[in-house]
Design a protein around this motif. Structure first.
Motif, short mmCIF file in Angstrom:
data_model
loop_
_atom_site.label_atom_id
_atom_site.label_comp_id
_atom_site.label_asym_id
_atom_site.label_seq_id
_atom_site.Cartn_x
_atom_site.Cartn_y
_atom_site.Cartn_z
N LEU A 1 0.79 -1.20 0.05
CA LEU A 1 0.13 0.04 -0.03
C LEU A 1 0.94 1.26 -0.01
N MET A 2 1.90 1.17 0.86
CA MET A 2 2.86 2.54 0.86
C MET A 2 3.64 2.51 -0.21
N ALA A 3 3.99 1.48 -1.10
CA ALA A 3 4.75 1.61 -2.19
C ALA A 3 3.77 2.06 -3.31
N ALA A 4 2.66 1.86 -3.47
CA ALA A 4 1.71 2.57 -4.47
C ALA A 4 1.34 3.85 -4.20
N HIS A 5 1.65 4.35 -3.12
CA HIS A 5 1.39 5.94 -2.78
C HIS A 5 2.45 6.65 -2.44
N THR A 6 3.82 6.09 -3.10
CA THR A 6 4.98 6.60 -2.64
C THR A 6 5.61 7.16 -4.10
N PRO A 7 6.28 8.38 -4.41
CA PRO A 7 6.99 8.61 -5.55
C PRO A 7 8.13 7.54 -5.87
N PRO A 8 8.25 6.86 -7.19
CA PRO A 8 8.97 5.99 -7.77
C PRO A 8 10.44 6.12 -7.07
N ALA A 9 10.84 7.37 -6.84
CA ALA A 9 12.25 7.35 -6.40
C ALA A 9 12.27 7.22 -5.06
N TRP A 10 11.34 7.12 -4.36
CA TRP A 10 11.37 7.08 -2.65
C TRP A 10 10.55 5.66 -2.56
N VAL A 11 10.40 4.69 -3.39
CA VAL A 11 9.53 3.61 -3.13
C VAL A 11 10.20 2.55 -2.02
N TRP A 12 11.61 2.82 -1.91
CA TRP A 12 12.33 2.13 -0.91
C TRP A 12 12.01 2.37 0.58
N THR A 13 11.18 3.66 0.46
CA THR A 13 10.81 4.02 2.02
C THR A 13 9.59 3.31 2.33
N ALA A 14 8.93 2.41 1.52
CA ALA A 14 7.75 1.98 1.73
C ALA A 14 7.57 1.34 3.23
N PRO A 15 8.73 0.39 3.36
CA PRO A 15 8.41 -0.45 4.68
C PRO A 15 8.55 0.42 6.12
N PRO B 1 5.12 0.99 8.40
CA PRO B 1 4.58 -0.03 9.30
C PRO B 1 5.57 -0.35 10.19
N VAL B 2 6.84 -0.64 9.99
CA VAL B 2 8.04 -0.89 11.04
C VAL B 2 7.73 0.04 12.24
N VAL B 3 7.81 1.58 11.77
CA VAL B 3 7.51 2.52 12.81
C VAL B 3 6.42 2.40 13.79
N VAL B 4 5.25 2.16 13.17
CA VAL B 4 4.10 1.93 13.88
C VAL B 4 4.19 0.70 14.73
N ASP B 5 4.56 -0.37 14.03
CA ASP B 5 4.77 -1.62 15.06
C ASP B 5 5.79 -1.45 16.09
N ALA B 6 7.03 -0.77 15.66
CA ALA B 6 7.90 -0.71 16.79
C ALA B 6 7.12 0.22 18.07
N ALA B 7 6.11 1.28 17.71
CA ALA B 7 5.61 2.01 18.84
C ALA B 7 4.68 0.75 19.76
N VAL B 8 4.19 0.08 18.81
CA VAL B 8 3.15 -1.22 19.44
C VAL B 8 4.20 -2.03 20.49
N VAL B 9 5.18 -2.19 19.89
CA VAL B 9 6.12 -3.21 20.76
C VAL B 9 6.69 -2.44 22.24
N ILE B 10 6.85 -0.82 22.03
CA ILE B 10 7.21 -0.14 23.04
C ILE B 10 6.22 -0.02 24.00
N VAL B 11 4.91 0.11 23.74
CA VAL B 11 3.71 0.04 24.49
C VAL B 11 3.74 -0.98 25.21
N VAL B 12 3.55 -2.21 24.45
CA VAL B 12 3.37 -3.71 25.21
C VAL B 12 4.52 -3.85 26.48
N ARG B 13 5.86 -3.45 25.72
CA ARG B 13 6.85 -3.83 26.91
C ARG B 13 6.74 -3.03 28.06
#
Length: 335
Positions: free
Chosen positions: A35-49, A52-64
């Motif tokens: 989803l992020m790759a489809a809504h990201t300019p082609p030059a920045w498609v590598w930033t797509a992950p 989700p990694v940042v949001v899930d890292a926040a989940v890990v911090i909250v749970v811990r």
């Protein structure tokens, strides 16, 4: 429930929670990245992950952190609850967004399973940990009460024994006095035998007193030894408690440094690039402006990096520097 069972339940809860968190994170990254790759300019498609990694890292911090606070009997307050539900909502929204945009209700339901399970698991594990902490506290209270009761029973038994010894001694003294009065009334020819009996009685009394004194000293030594063992156990418990507190503080400091390093890397990624000739999307432009304010970059440089006008960038600078919009600054900087 004893301490071994409580530790086993807590270990099972921890393992199960982290298995669910890990599975949900992996599923979320695999689902949201396209989803992020489809809504990201082609030059920045590598930033797509990254998102989700940042949001899930926040989940890990909250749970811990919630698990640590629950184990210590504490509570993170309203901000902790807000962060927990905000990260859960973000994960749910990102997972179902692609299917929702395609109006695929089955896809929405399927992709909502993992984030909903993650949200409910986080809340349930927090409640379980608080219940376990309460059970441990009650168990320690019962142990302390049982120890005090046993000490009270021991004191009462010792007092009863001393009272019995005193009564026996008084009774023996009365008997001895009556014996002496009876012997005084006897004829003089029995004087020698009576004197010998009195001497034997005194020796017997002295031996018994010596034995009683030795027994009292032995009991006193045993009591002192038990007291020393109890004090030693208390010192060990206090030392372990201090070690746990130090470890928790060290972990919190490491988490804080990791968040600061992630923020600096994100700012560097946003500000390290050539000027652009066209406007980037407004969300990215706002994040570039937020990074520029945090790193002290000029308005002109921020305008070159995002392609928006200097006036627009200046207005965003003013909004971010206004103390009354601190919550908006945090939302833009971490978006």
């Amino acid at each position: 429930m004893n301490s071994v069972q409580i530790r086993s339940a807590e270990r099972a809860l921890s393992v199960g929670t982290w298995l669910i968190v890990a599975g949900a994170m992996l599923y979320s990254v695999l689902t949201v990245t396209p989803l992020m790759a489809a809504h990201t300019p082609p030059a920045w498609v590598w930033t797509a992950p990254i998102l989700p990694v940042v949001v899930d890292a926040a989940v890990v911090i909250v749970v811990r952190l919630d698990s640590i606070l629950a184990r210590l009997g504490g509570h993170g307050g309203r901000w902790s609850v807000a962060l927990r539900w905000m990260t859960g909502g973000m994960t749910l929204a990102l997972n179902v967004a692609d299917s929702a945009l395609k109006k695929d209700l089955v896809g929405v339901a399927v992709h909502a399973v993992a984030p909903l399970l993650l949200i409910v698991t986080a809340e349930t594990s927090l409640a379980y940990r608080r219940a376990i902490t309460t059970a441990v506290t009650e168990l320690e209270t019962r142990r302390q009460a049982e120890t005090e009761r046993r000490e009270q029973v021991a004191r009462e038994r010792e007092e009863a024994r001393l009272r019995q010894v005193r009564e026996e001694r008084e009774h023996a003294a009365v008997m001895a006095r009556e014996q002496r009065e009876h012997e005084a009334a006897l004829a003089r020819e029995t004087a020698e035998r009576a004197e010998r009996e009195r001497r034997e009685e005194r020796e017997h009394q002295a031996a018994r007193e010596v034995a009683e004194r030795v027994e009292r000293e032995r009991r006193e030594q045993v009591r002192e030894q038990r007291e020393q063992e109890r004090e030693h156990a208390e010192r060990i418990r206090e030392r372990r408690e201090r070690e746990r507190e130090h470890e928790a503080a060290r972990q919190a400091e490491a988490d804080r440094r990791e968040r600061e390093e992630a923020a600096r890397r994100e700012h560097a990624a946003l500000l390290d690039g050539p000027p652009v000739n066209t406007k980037v999307d407004e969300d990215r432009a706002r994040r570039i402006v937020a990074a520029a304010v945090a790193e002290g970059v000029s308005v002109r440089r921020a305008a070159d990096l995002c392609g928006w006008s200097v006036g627009w960038v200046s207005a965003r600078f003013a909004e971010l520097r206004d103390p009354g919009t601190g919550g908006a600054e945090l939302s833009i900087a971490t978006g």
